[in-house]
Design an enzyme around this catalytic site. Structure first.
Site, PDB file in Angstrom:
ATOM      1  N   ILE A 109     -20.437-151.913  74.093  1.00 55.26           N
ATOM      2  CA  ILE A 109     -21.718-151.275  74.360  1.00 55.26           C
ATOM      3  C   ILE A 109     -22.413-151.118  73.018  1.00 55.26           C
ATOM      4  O   ILE A 109     -21.818-150.625  72.052  1.00 55.26           O
ATOM      5  CB  ILE A 109     -21.524-149.907  75.036  1.00 55.26           C
ATOM      6  CG1 ILE A 109     -20.724-150.061  76.336  1.00 55.26           C
ATOM      7  CG2 ILE A 109     -22.865-149.222  75.293  1.00 55.26           C
ATOM      8  CD1 ILE A 109     -19.978-148.825  76.743  1.00 55.26           C
ATOM      9  N   CYS A 110     -23.652-151.576  72.937  1.00 55.61           N
ATOM     10  CA  CYS A 110     -24.473-151.405  71.734  1.00 55.61           C
ATOM     11  C   CYS A 110     -23.758-151.970  70.501  1.00 55.61           C
ATOM     12  O   CYS A 110     -23.258-153.080  70.506  1.00 55.61           O
ATOM     13  CB  CYS A 110     -24.838-149.932  71.586  1.00 55.61           C
ATOM     14  SG  CYS A 110     -26.151-149.580  70.407  1.00 55.61           S
TER      15      CYS A 110
END
Length: 324
Positions: A109-110
């Site tokens: 994520i990210c």
């Protein structure tokens, strides 16, 4: 026993929303699933000592790495603002390196993508991350195929998402894959996410990205295009505004903006059309003209290419509701 086990790797300085967003998606999905087909989400870390998230929140892992040697259905690495510049924790790198063997689906994520890169999991793979860090990710891991203009990407069993709240989109996509679009939509509504964004939707608006030098020729072109979206812009006409030759303009534009003048103009028009589709009931022909597209058909072709949906589908999915 839950049918799906999910591990989320946390670390010092983790982005709290990178953790909470996917956790809430999987938790809310359980309300629509039978008891034998639900998710169990576990936070895993190098040890069980309290961690401080980037916003100051304290977090505790459910399992230390040494307690989580088994397999999971999904394993995701949460991001953190400091990861692009930080030296990775060897304990984190070692556990992540084995994620392809630990999980059926694995990813980040990210800015968690940087930890995947340090573990050697990005080579020759299509990946994304927060748009502000995409260039750094590509420079640090040149064998990766970084796509900065995507909400999330699935490349085989590897999944990566863009910045922060895009982790919700990724988790919704994973729920939809297993349990169907109607379940994912129910979860999205419960979380007051109007609709799950398509994986290829632009992360950011060109209206929000200012040139490094506001007085530069590139800045003049940017301002001119945004003020005259319905006009016809050629490389030659833009070069005249910048006081440069077309060849020099093309080279300098890519160096400063990271994309060609044509791509910039197309993004500006797409973003203008998106705002009109969200905020008005204007006919598609009017939206196309006001956004600078030559025709509704041309706007449709560009939307399908860049966003993966037609303008009509975009309006139906992303229309502002007035809530929040």
């Amino acid at each position: 026993m839950p049918a799906q086990t999910v591990a989320i790797v946390i670390h010092e300085g983790v982005q709290a929303l990178d953790v909470a967003g996917p956790v809430d998606v999987f938790a809310e999905a359980n309300a629509y699933l039978p008891a034998n087909d639900r998710y169990e989400v576990l936070l895993v870390a190098a040890d069980r000592q309290p961690l401080r998230a980037s916003n100051g929140m304290r977090m505790l892992a459910d399992l230390a790495f040494e307690e989580a040697p088994g397999t999971f259905d999904i394993a995701l690495v949460a991001g953190g603002p400091a990861l692009p510049d930080a030296e990775p924790d060897p304990r984190v790198t070692q556990w992540i390196r084995a994620m392809p063997e630990r999980a059926g689906i694995y990813g980040s994520i990210c800015t968690g993508a940087f930890l995947l890169g340090h573990a050697g999991l990005l080579d020759a793979r299509r990946v994304t991350t927060h748009w502000q860090n995409a260039r750094a990710l590509a420079a640090m891991f040149p064998a990766a195929r970084v796509e900065p203009d995507a909400i999330y990407i699935r490349d085989g069993r590897l999944v990566t998402s863009a910045g922060i709240t895009a982790g919700i989109d990724l988790a919704l996509a994973l729920v939809g894959e297993r349990h169907g679009a109607s379940t994912a939509l129910s979860v999205a509504k419960r979380l007051v996410v109007v609709a799950q964004r398509q994986g290829g939707q632009s992360q950011f608006s060109p209206f929000l990205v200012a040139p490094a030098d506001p007085a530069s020729p590139i800045a003049r072109i940017r301002d001119h295009v945004m003020a005259n979206m319905a006009g016809r812009h050629t490389l030659e006409s833009l070069a005249a505004i910048a006081g440069m030759s077309p060849r020099n303009l093309a080279r300098h534009f890519v160096q400063e903006a990271g994309l060609t003048p044509h791509e910039f103009i197309e993004r500006v028009r797409v973003d203008a059309a998106r705002m009109l589709l969200e905020a008005s009931d204007s006919p598609l022909k009017t939206v196309a003209y006001d956004s600078g597209f030559s025709s509704p058909d041309r706007m449709r072709i560009v939307f399908l290419s860049r966003l993966g949906v037609t303008p009509a589908q975009y309006r139906a999915s992303f229309r502002r509701t007035g809530t929040g």
